[in-house]
Write a protein that holds these residues in place. Structure first.
Motif, PDB file in Angstrom:
ATOM      1  N   ASP A  35       0.809  -1.227   0.000  1.00 11.29           N
ATOM      2  CA  ASP A  35       0.000   0.000   0.000  1.00 11.29           C
ATOM      3  C   ASP A  35       0.841   1.276   0.000  1.00 11.29           C
ATOM      4  N   CYS A 265     -11.619  11.055   0.484  1.00 16.11           N
ATOM      5  CA  CYS A 265     -11.144   9.729   0.068  1.00 16.11           C
ATOM      6  C   CYS A 265     -12.292   8.727   0.031  1.00 16.11           C
ATOM      7  N   HIS A 266     -13.097   8.733   1.084  1.00 12.45           N
ATOM      8  CA  HIS A 266     -14.213   7.782   1.175  1.00 12.45           C
ATOM      9  C   HIS A 266     -15.231   8.032   0.066  1.00 12.45           C
ATOM     10  N   LYS A 269     -13.838   6.757  -3.388  1.00 14.96           N
ATOM     11  CA  LYS A 269     -13.866   5.301  -3.560  1.00 14.96           C
ATOM     12  C   LYS A 269     -15.290   4.782  -3.665  1.00 14.96           C
ATOM     13  N   THR A 270     -16.178   5.342  -2.879  1.00 18.50           N
ATOM     14  CA  THR A 270     -17.566   4.890  -2.885  1.00 18.50           C
ATOM     15  C   THR A 270     -18.262   5.232  -4.192  1.00 18.50           C
ATOM     16  N   GLN A 273     -15.319   3.861  -7.450  1.00 17.72           N
ATOM     17  CA  GLN A 273     -14.732   2.516  -7.436  1.00 17.72           C
ATOM     18  C   GLN A 273     -13.500   2.410  -8.346  1.00 17.72           C
ATOM     19  N   PRO A 275      -9.002   3.030  -8.579  1.00 15.75           N
ATOM     20  CA  PRO A 275      -7.827   3.082  -7.710  1.00 15.75           C
ATOM     21  C   PRO A 275      -7.655   4.475  -7.112  1.00 15.75           C
ATOM     22  N   THR A 276      -7.715   4.539  -5.789  1.00 14.20           N
ATOM     23  CA  THR A 276      -7.759   5.807  -5.066  1.00 14.20           C
ATOM     24  C   THR A 276      -6.600   5.871  -4.078  1.00 14.20           C
ATOM     25  N   LYS A 311      -6.626   3.269   4.678  1.00 16.37           N
ATOM     26  CA  LYS A 311      -7.242   2.054   4.159  1.00 16.37           C
ATOM     27  C   LYS A 311      -8.701   1.970   4.582  1.00 16.37           C
ATOM     28  N   GLY A 314     -10.996   3.879   2.472  1.00 21.08           N
ATOM     29  CA  GLY A 314     -11.222   3.362   1.133  1.00 21.08           C
ATOM     30  C   GLY A 314     -10.037   3.473   0.203  1.00 21.08           C
ATOM     31  N   CYS A 315      -8.925   4.026   0.670  1.00 19.17           N
ATOM     32  CA  CYS A 315      -7.768   4.196  -0.206  1.00 19.17           C
ATOM     33  C   CYS A 315      -7.131   2.850  -0.547  1.00 19.17           C
ATOM     34  N   ASP A 316      -6.633   2.767  -1.769  1.00 17.31           N
ATOM     35  CA  ASP A 316      -5.876   1.595  -2.195  1.00 17.31           C
ATOM     36  C   ASP A 316      -4.412   1.704  -1.802  1.00 17.31           C
TER      37      ASP A 316
END
Length: 332
Positions: A35, A265-266, A269-270, A273, A275-276, A311, A314-316
């Motif tokens: 990560d 960030c959340h 990603k939500t 969808q 790569p964040t 993480k 939602g982060c990759d």
């Protein structure tokens, strides 16, 4: 469907917290070395590791020392490093021509590291501020940061980095239309496999101060960056910027700063969808280090907790100056 839970005492949530093994079994989010991206600073010279006062533990390295650091990162399993140059003030000009010089610090570092540590991905910064006598990410003409002229320069900068061997291009300038221009230039020049991680939601933040010291931009900056970086009060705008950059060809997107913007960030990603990533910026790093050095917090524990928060949001992955220290802990 709402979660179903038996009434107490049949349900005792503490049962699942009773031992390290049980906590590990039900842990919802996990941080791994995969990560991490490590931002590093390069400067001219040889055999140099120059401490950065406002970023305890971080240094500016000459290319030979940066190459050693890249080998270390590769051995730790860190997937990528991100190079930022400390440019000699004599090379900073209004036309920013050093930005696309094939022999500038960044491009020489890319080529050297590629030979020494071929398995680590190299990410670069695409913005004019390290080369701009005005300290801005774009050209300044009659007091205005000009968009379209800047994008033309960023294309030249990107192609020079791609030619040197960069794997990931990181446009951090926040000019309009730059992702489409960069993607088109990379495609038409035979660099189809070069990845773009766009600084899509980059805020006009006070958390960047130590970084500007690290790259020598603090004294050069005239005014502020609020006409191109985002207003910290805006969330919906960030979603529009993400959508725009994805539609223009970004492969990955980034939120910057990191921890103060976990809500962004959340949402990214939500809603998308994709790569964040987030950048745990210099101010975030410096605050943790300062508190740890004063004995106010357990620095190692706070470091790991802060990274896990990305993480959970939602982060990759995360760009963090803590990457080597965190990797050593994660590797046991």
């Amino acid at each position: 469907m709402p979660p179903v839970q038996a009434p107490f005492p049949h349900a005792r949530p503490r049962r699942l917290r009773a031992s390290p093994a049980r906590r590990a079994l039900v842990r919802e989010n996990t941080l791994t070395v995969d990560d991490l991206i490590w931002p590093v600073f390069v400067r001219a010279g040889e055999g140099i590791e120059e401490p950065i006062a406002s970023m305890p533990g971080m240094v500016r390295r000459s290319i030979d020392k940066l190459t050693d650091a890249a080998r270390e990162a590769e051995a730790l399993g860190i997937p990528a490093i991100c190079i930022f140059p400390y440019t000699d003030p004599s090379l900073k000009t209004a036309d920013c021509a050093e930005a696309w010089n094939p022999e500038n610090l960044t491009n020489r570092a890319i080529r050297t590291i590629k030979q020494a540590a071929p398995n680590i991905a190299i990410m670069t910064d695409v913005a004019l501020d390290p080369y701009n006598i005005n300290g801005h990410d774009g050209f300044v003409i009659d007091g205005e940061i000009r968009n379209d002229e800047t994008v033309e320069a960023l294309v030249k900068m990107t192609l020079a980095q791609a030619e040197a061997g960069a794997d990931i291009i990181g446009p951090s300038d926040m000019m309009d239309g730059r992702i489409g221009a960069l993607r088109q230039a990379l495609e038409s020049s035979g660099y189809q496999n070069v990845t773009i991680m766009s600084y899509s939601a980059k805020y006009a933040s006070a958390y960047y101060g130590p970084f500007r010291d690290a790259v020598g931009a603090s004294g050069a900056l005239k005014g502020d960056k609020k006409t191109y970086q985002m207003d910290p009060g805006n969330s919906d705008e960030a979603m529009r910027m993400i959508a725009r950059d994805l539609s223009e060809g970004a492969d990955m997107v980034m939120v910057k700063p990191g921890q103060p913007y976990l809500d962004i960030c959340h949402r990214v990603k939500t809603e998308f969808q994709v790569p964040t990533f987030a950048y745990q910026v210099s101010g975030e790093y410096a605050m943790i280090q300062a508190a740890a050095q004063n004995g106010w917090v357990d620095g190692e524990t706070v470091m790991m907790e802060s990274l896990l928060a990305f993480k959970r949001a939602g982060c990759d992955g995360v760009l963090t100056y803590f990457a080597p220290a965190a990797a050593r802990i994660l590797n046991g």
